[in-house]
Write a protein that holds these residues in place. Structure first.
Motif, PDB file in Angstrom:
ATOM      1  N   LEU A 253       0.736  -1.371  -0.030  1.00 44.13           N
ATOM      2  CA  LEU A 253       0.036   0.034   0.161  1.00 44.13           C
ATOM      3  C   LEU A 253       0.870   1.310  -0.070  1.00 44.13           C
ATOM      4  O   LEU A 253       0.708   2.315  -0.771  1.00 44.13           O
ATOM      5  CB  LEU A 253      -0.981  -0.133   1.162  1.00 44.13           C
ATOM      6  CG  LEU A 253      -1.857   1.284   1.171  1.00 44.13           C
ATOM      7  CD1 LEU A 253      -2.923   1.120   0.157  1.00 44.13           C
ATOM      8  CD2 LEU A 253      -2.681   0.882   2.612  1.00 44.13           C
ATOM      9  N   TYR A 254       1.732   1.273   0.824  1.00 45.60           N
ATOM     10  CA  TYR A 254       2.738   2.485   0.968  1.00 45.60           C
ATOM     11  C   TYR A 254       3.496   2.787  -0.483  1.00 45.60           C
ATOM     12  O   TYR A 254       3.570   3.806  -0.848  1.00 45.60           O
ATOM     13  CB  TYR A 254       3.951   2.244   2.039  1.00 45.60           C
ATOM     14  CG  TYR A 254       4.725   3.192   2.442  1.00 45.60           C
ATOM     15  CD1 TYR A 254       4.161   4.471   2.943  1.00 45.60           C
ATOM     16  CD2 TYR A 254       6.129   3.267   1.898  1.00 45.60           C
ATOM     17  CE1 TYR A 254       4.980   5.544   3.316  1.00 45.60           C
ATOM     18  CE2 TYR A 254       6.861   4.593   2.293  1.00 45.60           C
ATOM     19  CZ  TYR A 254       6.282   5.364   2.742  1.00 45.60           C
ATOM     20  OH  TYR A 254       7.026   6.552   3.120  1.00 45.60           O
ATOM     21  N   LEU A 255       4.019   1.564  -1.238  1.00 42.29           N
ATOM     22  CA  LEU A 255       4.520   1.673  -2.353  1.00 42.29           C
ATOM     23  C   LEU A 255       3.512   2.375  -3.355  1.00 42.29           C
ATOM     24  O   LEU A 255       4.104   2.988  -4.345  1.00 42.29           O
ATOM     25  CB  LEU A 255       5.139   0.400  -2.714  1.00 42.29           C
ATOM     26  CG  LEU A 255       6.236  -0.059  -2.385  1.00 42.29           C
ATOM     27  CD1 LEU A 255       6.748  -1.587  -2.542  1.00 42.29           C
ATOM     28  CD2 LEU A 255       7.488   0.789  -2.495  1.00 42.29           C
ATOM     29  N   ALA A 256       2.443   2.052  -3.431  1.00 40.30           N
ATOM     30  CA  ALA A 256       1.302   2.359  -4.181  1.00 40.30           C
ATOM     31  C   ALA A 256       1.095   3.923  -4.256  1.00 40.30           C
ATOM     32  O   ALA A 256       0.954   4.605  -5.005  1.00 40.30           O
ATOM     33  CB  ALA A 256       0.078   1.704  -4.084  1.00 40.30           C
ATOM     34  N   ILE A 257       1.031   4.343  -3.002  1.00 44.26           N
ATOM     35  CA  ILE A 257       0.907   5.659  -2.451  1.00 44.26           C
ATOM     36  C   ILE A 257       2.085   6.425  -3.106  1.00 44.26           C
ATOM     37  O   ILE A 257       1.824   7.286  -3.840  1.00 44.26           O
ATOM     38  CB  ILE A 257       0.586   5.761  -1.228  1.00 44.26           C
ATOM     39  CG1 ILE A 257      -0.660   5.242  -0.825  1.00 44.26           C
ATOM     40  CG2 ILE A 257       1.051   7.500  -0.657  1.00 44.26           C
ATOM     41  CD1 ILE A 257      -0.701   5.253   0.988  1.00 44.26           C
ATOM     42  N   GLN A 258       3.297   5.847  -2.999  1.00 46.12           N
ATOM     43  CA  GLN A 258       4.610   6.705  -3.317  1.00 46.12           C
ATOM     44  C   GLN A 258       4.383   6.703  -4.905  1.00 46.12           C
ATOM     45  O   GLN A 258       5.044   7.745  -5.557  1.00 46.12           O
ATOM     46  CB  GLN A 258       5.860   5.685  -2.952  1.00 46.12           C
ATOM     47  CG  GLN A 258       6.008   5.888  -1.477  1.00 46.12           C
ATOM     48  CD  GLN A 258       7.424   5.300  -1.186  1.00 46.12           C
ATOM     49  OE1 GLN A 258       7.781   4.144  -1.502  1.00 46.12           O
ATOM     50  NE2 GLN A 258       8.304   6.282  -0.308  1.00 46.12           N
TER      51      GLN A 258
ATOM     52  N   TRP B 281       2.638  14.330   3.658  1.00 44.61           N
ATOM     53  CA  TRP B 281       3.166  14.634   2.516  1.00 44.61           C
ATOM     54  C   TRP B 281       2.296  14.571   1.260  1.00 44.61           C
ATOM     55  O   TRP B 281       2.492  15.149   0.317  1.00 44.61           O
ATOM     56  CB  TRP B 281       4.419  13.957   2.288  1.00 44.61           C
ATOM     57  CG  TRP B 281       4.605  12.228   2.514  1.00 44.61           C
ATOM     58  CD1 TRP B 281       4.984  12.017   3.665  1.00 44.61           C
ATOM     59  CD2 TRP B 281       4.322  11.309   1.755  1.00 44.61           C
ATOM     60  NE1 TRP B 281       5.099  10.388   3.772  1.00 44.61           N
ATOM     61  CE2 TRP B 281       4.687  10.055   2.378  1.00 44.61           C
ATOM     62  CE3 TRP B 281       4.114  11.384   0.401  1.00 44.61           C
ATOM     63  CZ2 TRP B 281       4.548   8.960   1.583  1.00 44.61           C
ATOM     64  CZ3 TRP B 281       3.888  10.136  -0.177  1.00 44.61           C
ATOM     65  CH2 TRP B 281       4.060   8.916   0.237  1.00 44.61           C
ATOM     66  N   VAL B 282       1.222  13.711   1.330  1.00 39.29           N
ATOM     67  CA  VAL B 282       0.160  13.680   0.207  1.00 39.29           C
ATOM     68  C   VAL B 282      -0.518  15.016   0.147  1.00 39.29           C
ATOM     69  O   VAL B 282      -0.580  15.596  -0.848  1.00 39.29           O
ATOM     70  CB  VAL B 282      -0.501  12.356   0.319  1.00 39.29           C
ATOM     71  CG1 VAL B 282      -1.594  12.550  -0.741  1.00 39.29           C
ATOM     72  CG2 VAL B 282       0.377  11.299   0.222  1.00 39.29           C
TER      73      VAL B 282
ATOM     74  N   SER C  64      -5.504  10.047  -5.988  1.00 37.19           N
ATOM     75  CA  SER C  64      -5.437   8.667  -6.016  1.00 37.19           C
ATOM     76  C   SER C  64      -4.589   8.037  -4.965  1.00 37.19           C
ATOM     77  O   SER C  64      -5.085   7.322  -4.316  1.00 37.19           O
ATOM     78  CB  SER C  64      -4.871   8.438  -7.430  1.00 37.19           C
ATOM     79  OG  SER C  64      -5.746   8.753  -8.477  1.00 37.19           O
ATOM     80  N   ALA C  65      -3.319   8.735  -4.681  1.00 38.98           N
ATOM     81  CA  ALA C  65      -2.633   8.642  -3.542  1.00 38.98           C
ATOM     82  C   ALA C  65      -3.527   8.598  -2.119  1.00 38.98           C
ATOM     83  O   ALA C  65      -3.487   7.702  -1.286  1.00 38.98           O
ATOM     84  CB  ALA C  65      -1.269   9.280  -3.389  1.00 38.98           C
ATOM     85  N   TRP C  66      -3.909   9.753  -2.126  1.00 39.33           N
ATOM     86  CA  TRP C  66      -4.887  10.178  -0.923  1.00 39.33           C
ATOM     87  C   TRP C  66      -6.188   9.146  -0.553  1.00 39.33           C
ATOM     88  O   TRP C  66      -6.159   8.620   0.555  1.00 39.33           O
ATOM     89  CB  TRP C  66      -5.428  11.573  -1.321  1.00 39.33           C
ATOM     90  CG  TRP C  66      -6.433  11.904   0.074  1.00 39.33           C
ATOM     91  CD1 TRP C  66      -7.636  12.165  -0.111  1.00 39.33           C
ATOM     92  CD2 TRP C  66      -5.962  12.244   1.476  1.00 39.33           C
ATOM     93  NE1 TRP C  66      -8.232  12.502   1.233  1.00 39.33           N
ATOM     94  CE2 TRP C  66      -7.043  12.642   2.183  1.00 39.33           C
ATOM     95  CE3 TRP C  66      -4.649  12.247   2.197  1.00 39.33           C
ATOM     96  CZ2 TRP C  66      -7.374  12.872   3.483  1.00 39.33           C
ATOM     97  CZ3 TRP C  66      -4.788  12.626   3.435  1.00 39.33           C
ATOM     98  CH2 TRP C  66      -6.004  13.044   4.343  1.00 39.33           C
ATOM     99  N   GLU C  67      -6.554   8.676  -1.647  1.00 40.20           N
ATOM    100  CA  GLU C  67      -7.776   7.746  -1.365  1.00 40.20           C
ATOM    101  C   GLU C  67      -7.064   6.195  -0.805  1.00 40.20           C
ATOM    102  O   GLU C  67      -7.888   5.722  -0.196  1.00 40.20           O
ATOM    103  CB  GLU C  67      -8.595   7.416  -2.945  1.00 40.20           C
ATOM    104  CG  GLU C  67      -9.113   8.578  -3.176  1.00 40.20           C
ATOM    105  CD  GLU C  67      -9.689   8.574  -4.609  1.00 40.20           C
ATOM    106  OE1 GLU C  67      -9.682   7.516  -5.290  1.00 40.20           O
ATOM    107  OE2 GLU C  67     -10.331   9.442  -5.101  1.00 40.20           O
TER     108      GLU C  67
END
Length: 138
Positions: free
Chosen positions: A5-10, A51-52, A34-37
């Motif tokens: 999940l963290y990698l997808a956000i990054q 940071w997002v 999309s990262a925020w969601e």
């Protein structure tokens, strides 16, 4: 938060950064959103939220969406490391200035100045530092 999940956000944020660097702010905001969601609830308990939201606010500010930038920054201040982050205070002060909220703008710009001095203003429009100088003794 699990590693995938963290990698997808990054990944979404990296794409947003690329788009923002190309001045494609609407697309960057979409990628950051999309990262925020993906951030789990309660969102304001995750450092990633800070940071997002900072990235969302930055792209909104640069794209001229001051209301959205203000909302993102208000929420970012409730997230880990939000209060005291000189860049977030700088952007918040700039947004408030642009929205005519001069008292709060002064407070936020002063927080940015206290965190990093004049250096944080070097690549910004000089009107923000000039404004701060007109309001407080630096």
């Amino acid at each position: 938060m699990n590693a995938d999940l963290y990698l997808a956000i990054q990944d979404f944020c990296s794409e947003g950064d690329r788009l923002a660097n190309e001045r494609e702010f609407d697309a960057a905001i979409s990628s950051y959103n999309s990262a925020w969601e993906l951030i789990p609830e309660p969102k304001n308990e995750w450092e990633a939220s800070t940071w997002v939201l900072g990235a969302i606010a930055d792209a909104c500010f640069l794209g001229g969406y001051m209301g959205s930038a203000e909302e993102a920054l208000e929420y970012a201040m409730t997230c880990p490391g939000g209060v005291g982050n000189p860049f977030l205070h700088l952007r918040f002060g700039q947004v408030l200035y642009e929205r005519g909220k001069m008292e709060r703008a002064t407070q936020e710009l002063m927080r940015a100045y206290m965190g990093e001095g004049e250096d944080i203003f070097l690549v910004e429009d000089k009107k923000y530092l000039d404004f701060l100088r007109s309001r407080v003794m630096l």
